[in-house]
Design a protein around this motif. Structure first.
Motif, PDB file in Angstrom:
ATOM      1  N   ALA A  23      -6.747   6.112  -6.532  1.00 27.25           N
ATOM      2  CA  ALA A  23      -5.363   5.627  -6.543  1.00 27.25           C
ATOM      3  C   ALA A  23      -4.960   5.300  -7.984  1.00 27.25           C
ATOM      4  O   ALA A  23      -5.820   5.085  -8.844  1.00 27.25           O
ATOM      5  N   PRO A  24      -3.641   5.266  -8.226  1.00 29.62           N
ATOM      6  CA  PRO A  24      -2.558   5.501  -7.266  1.00 29.62           C
ATOM      7  C   PRO A  24      -2.438   6.968  -6.877  1.00 29.62           C
ATOM      8  O   PRO A  24      -2.787   7.866  -7.642  1.00 29.62           O
ATOM      9  N   GLN A  25      -1.938   7.176  -5.661  1.00 30.30           N
ATOM     10  CA  GLN A  25      -1.780   8.518  -5.130  1.00 30.30           C
ATOM     11  C   GLN A  25      -0.299   8.865  -5.006  1.00 30.30           C
ATOM     12  O   GLN A  25       0.497   8.038  -4.565  1.00 30.30           O
TER      13      GLN A  25
ATOM     14  N   ARG B 141       0.820  -1.204   0.000  1.00 28.49           N
ATOM     15  CA  ARG B 141       0.000   0.000   0.000  1.00 28.49           C
ATOM     16  C   ARG B 141       0.858   1.260   0.000  1.00 28.49           C
ATOM     17  O   ARG B 141       0.580   2.210  -0.716  1.00 28.49           O
ATOM     18  N   TYR B 142       1.911   1.318   0.809  1.00 26.84           N
ATOM     19  CA  TYR B 142       2.633   2.574   1.055  1.00 26.84           C
ATOM     20  C   TYR B 142       4.118   2.383   0.750  1.00 26.84           C
ATOM     21  O   TYR B 142       4.786   1.528   1.351  1.00 26.84           O
TER      22      TYR B 142
ATOM     23  N   ARG C 112      -7.514   9.887   2.163  1.00 23.23           N
ATOM     24  CA  ARG C 112      -7.055   8.490   2.273  1.00 23.23           C
ATOM     25  C   ARG C 112      -7.694   7.595   1.217  1.00 23.23           C
ATOM     26  O   ARG C 112      -7.062   6.675   0.700  1.00 23.23           O
ATOM     27  N   HIS C 113      -8.942   7.884   0.888  1.00 22.27           N
ATOM     28  CA  HIS C 113      -9.664   7.046  -0.064  1.00 22.27           C
ATOM     29  C   HIS C 113      -9.878   7.744  -1.406  1.00 22.27           C
ATOM     30  O   HIS C 113     -10.777   7.373  -2.168  1.00 22.27           O
TER      31      HIS C 113
ATOM     32  N   ALA D   8       2.910  -2.111  -7.719  1.00 26.05           N
ATOM     33  CA  ALA D   8       1.550  -1.572  -7.822  1.00 26.05           C
ATOM     34  C   ALA D   8       1.119  -0.856  -6.545  1.00 26.05           C
ATOM     35  O   ALA D   8       0.096  -1.195  -5.944  1.00 26.05           O
ATOM     36  N   PRO D   9       1.873   0.165  -6.091  1.00 20.91           N
ATOM     37  CA  PRO D   9       1.526   0.825  -4.830  1.00 20.91           C
ATOM     38  C   PRO D   9       0.255   1.654  -4.940  1.00 20.91           C
ATOM     39  O   PRO D   9      -0.033   2.256  -5.983  1.00 20.91           O
ATOM     40  N   ASP D  10      -0.512   1.685  -3.850  1.00 19.92           N
ATOM     41  CA  ASP D  10      -1.647   2.601  -3.773  1.00 19.92           C
ATOM     42  C   ASP D  10      -1.159   4.017  -3.470  1.00 19.92           C
ATOM     43  O   ASP D  10      -1.691   4.992  -3.975  1.00 19.92           O
ATOM     44  N   VAL D  11      -0.140   4.103  -2.602  1.00 20.44           N
ATOM     45  CA  VAL D  11       0.399   5.394  -2.169  1.00 20.44           C
ATOM     46  C   VAL D  11       1.905   5.404  -2.406  1.00 20.44           C
ATOM     47  O   VAL D  11       2.612   4.507  -1.949  1.00 20.44           O
TER      48      VAL D  11
ATOM     49  N   PRO E 174      -0.118   8.873 -11.355  1.00 22.63           N
ATOM     50  CA  PRO E 174      -1.036   9.000 -10.217  1.00 22.63           C
ATOM     51  C   PRO E 174      -2.356   9.647 -10.611  1.00 22.63           C
ATOM     52  O   PRO E 174      -2.401  10.566 -11.423  1.00 22.63           O
TER      53      PRO E 174
END
Length: 403
Positions: free
Chosen positions: A213-215, A2-3, A209-210, A74-77, A108
């Motif tokens: 994504a990606p952010q 995720r991060y 936070r939601h 494949a990170p979200d953040v 992003p």
């Protein structure tokens, strides 16, 4: 994963690592992008670079390479970790170029800039950055007694939107503190968020936070504080292995005060001229007390007429520090100075870096893990960080082993 955070120097990277660990995440720091298998058991990981000291071409190449290698994760953040004072320039450590290079690779859907870190005395209000000085007073960043005359990246603009525009990012939208706590609609552009206190960071996390994504998040460790607000207590070890080497490569007034207040170590004065032309002589001078088990403070003198750039001085110092560590005479290493710290760690090439515990705000204790199994406690602090008694405090932790 995720991060993932990509830091422009090691001191900042270690601070974000500490923040994530205190939030309960299983996190680790690397110098190069690890494989998916290496980080399979982690909640987050970071990449420490020396981008803060790079020119435009080098920083673009570095961030494009890292961004490309991160695609498989494949990170979200993705958090581009920059200094809490945002000091960078068109030609050195350009944050806008780093953002553009990462964005080209990771594409992003949301780009956010957190403009302060209240826990370190960095505040952003209506897009303007303020920072607490060593005297306890809060200054607009372009009037800060140290940052407005930084030797490499002096801050001459407090409005972060103008600061980014000067570096090439012209479409930053300001989300001031009033709008932050409402539901005002936002444009499809990078958003700069005010941060005056912890409640602002909580609101930033709640609001974004939601987000799609990606952010890409840009800022200091306040980004991690916003996304992971619940922290747990991690205790410092009661002692660290000696002997201690402190290398004061920063010429900031804060570091100068820490040097002046240190009364427990053997002091070796280092000139930039010696670093360039007599490194072996310096090596012998610093090694001698370390071989006798004495805590040693190597400090750059105040000679600025050496004909070298600040970056060249940091590069020579980093090479010397790496050689001293490889001698096997150092139990714990403390480096003052962001560029010197980053370059020294990249010389040493540890496999990974773990968080040990909190020493002071913005000054964590980490451990560099080497391929041969050696584990070296390392403390890397920016020039502005730490109390006046910091060096002697670390010395006491290492000297307990001799009692």
């Amino acid at each position: 994963m995720r991060y993932i955070f990509v830091a422009d120097d090691f001191t900042g990277a270690s601070d974000t690592l500490a923040t994530l660990r205190r939030a309960g995440l299983n996190a680790r720091l690397y110098l190069t992008v690890p494989s998916c298998d290496e980080v399979a058991d982690l909640d987050a990981f970071g990449i420490a670079t020396a981008a803060r000291s790079m020119d435009q071409q080098a920083i673009r190449s570095e961030m494009q390479r890292i961004g490309h290698q991160l695609q498989v994760h494949a990170p979200d953040v993705v958090h581009l970790k920059v200094c809490s004072t945002f000091d960078s320039s068109v030609h050195t450590g350009n944050i806008a170029i780093a953002m553009d290079a990462l964005s080209t690779q990771l594409k992003p859907a949301t780009t956010l800039i957190v403009g302060g870190q209240p826990s370190l005395g960095r505040y952003c209000l209506f897009g303007n950055l303020f920072a607490k000085g060593a005297d306890g007073q809060v200054y607009r960043i372009d009037r800060h007694p140290v940052m407005h005359r930084h030797p490499v990246t002096p801050m001459q603009e407090a409005d972060l939107r103008r600061h980014f525009s000067d570096m090439g990012l012209t479409n930053v939208h300001g989300l001031d503190r009033v709008a932050l706590h409402t539901d005002v609609a936002l444009p499809n552009a990078p958003v700069l968020c005010d941060a005056l206190d912890a409640s602002d960071l909580t609101r930033i996390g709640e609001r974004f936070r939601h987000a799609p994504a990606p952010q890409l998040w840009v800022g200091a460790s306040s980004v991690a504080e916003a996304l992971y607000p619940n922290h747990q207590t991690i205790e410092m070890p009661s002692s660290l292995p000696g002997p201690l080497l402190v290398f004061a490569g920063s010429r900031s007034s804060v570091t100068a005060a820490q040097v002046a207040a240190s009364h427990s170590m053997t002091i070796v004065t280092v000139s930039a001229r010696q670093l360039a032309s007599q490194p072996q002589e310096l090596y012998a001078q610093i090694t001698a007390p370390l071989q006798d088990g004495k805590a040693t403070l190597a400090v750059l003198d105040d000679d600025t007429t050496h004909g070298l750039t600040a970056l060249e001085v940091a590069q020579y110092a980093a090479a010397l520090i790496a050689k001293l560590v490889r001698s096997g005479n150092i139990g714990t290493l403390l480096i003052a100075g962001g560029d010197t710290s980053s370059l020294a760690i990249h010389h040493l090439q540890p496999q990974s870096i773990d968080y040990i515990g909190p020493l002071e705000a913005g000054v964590p204790v980490c451990a560099a893990n080497f391929a041969n199994g050696h584990r070296l406690p390392v403390i890397m602090k920016g020039g502005q960080m730490g109390s006046v008694a910091l060096f002697d405090k670390v010395c006491e932790l290492t000297c307990q082993n001799d009692e």
